[in-house]
Scaffold this active site. Sequence first.
Site: not given
Ligand code: GLA
Length: 381
Positions: A33, A121-122, A126-127, A159, A171, A223
């Site tokens: 985060h 979802g883990a 994966s996205s 995304e 990610d 989120y």
């Molecule tokens: C998800 C979001 C990322 C990041 C994390 C938390 O994976 O896709 O951009 O904010 O949460 O670190």
Amino acid sequence: MTTDTAAVFASAFGDSPDGVWAAPGRINLIGEHTDYNEGFVLPAALPHATRVAARRRSDGLVRLVSAQGDGGVVEFALDGLAPGSVPGWAAYPAGVFWALAEAGHPVGGADLAFVSDVPTGAGLSSSAALECATALALDELYGLGLDAPGRALLAQRAENAYVGVPCGALDQMASSCCVAGHAYFLDTRTLTGRQVPLDLPAVGLSLLVIDTRVKHDLGDGAYAGLRAGCERAADLLGVRALRDVEAEELASAEEKLPAELRPLLRHVVTEDRRVLDAVALLDAGDPRALGPVLTAGHVSLRDDYRVSCPETDLAVATANAAGALGARMMGGGFGGSVLVLVESGRLAEVEQAVREAFAAAGYGAPHAFPAVPSQGAHRVQ
Ligand code: GLA
């Protein structure tokens, strides 16, 4: 990967693809985060990846099939592609076509067949793997000449604006830019990164991923709410992003915020510091000392950011009690996976302890596997 991606392509579309590309899921050693606060992250690529076999088309049509789907082919025309026009899993690759076109890249149609072993979802991205594999395939099929960060940012744009998830760059940057045997220290403000050698087996250490296999619904809206809270805190403090608050200024900055925003600030500021500490420890050749940094990160996510849940808390507490060096939840939170740093000789024992604790608590069996820092997006054949 057990399923042959080119064979999935051939059975859906006939003939053979022009090439096969892969993009991995990721772990994140520390820096959760922080990305949408323009702070620091330290991910590494998983060996688990999404592969895509792809071929150009000259008629402006896109056809997609996934070995993980119901076998059906999703088809759409590039002309008229707009956010929301393609639903479900296909929205991620469709979003990449859209983002490329929106950025002015000359991309035509294509047939794409996907095979993935990244757990979904883990909290393992994966996205992003799906998006970054698509971005690399299209980059090479159409000779766009993008670089890895450029592809990652287009994937993030897909995304954010096409799928509608307000994620940061962690990610996609990890999936595109990681290098095998390294963690990737990234400044998400400047998008400059450095590969940090991470050969844990050489020093008798392992990283264990424990996918709790739970995802609490709460996470979906939370989120965006947390991100908005951080932006509000930055506004109130008169800084561009919470990354701009130094650890030394934390106490005085907290006093300027309403009570509900203080823990968010605390997490972001201390987490950025933990990333810098972790990188310093790796640079100094002291990876064992990462353990307490990981656990401190978990405590901060649990008590300040409040994105943990009973399953991830139990996995962390049990792993640490069973002799792990440190552990923490990863990703957005409200379920997903826990990362454990452990002496390789104790890996089986720690994994077993977590399994037993889950069974005793009445939770479903977790899925655990060792994570070896692997290659970011690349061409396979
Ligand atoms: C998800 C979001 C990322 C990041 C994390 C938390 O994976 O896709 O951009 O904010 O949460 O670190």
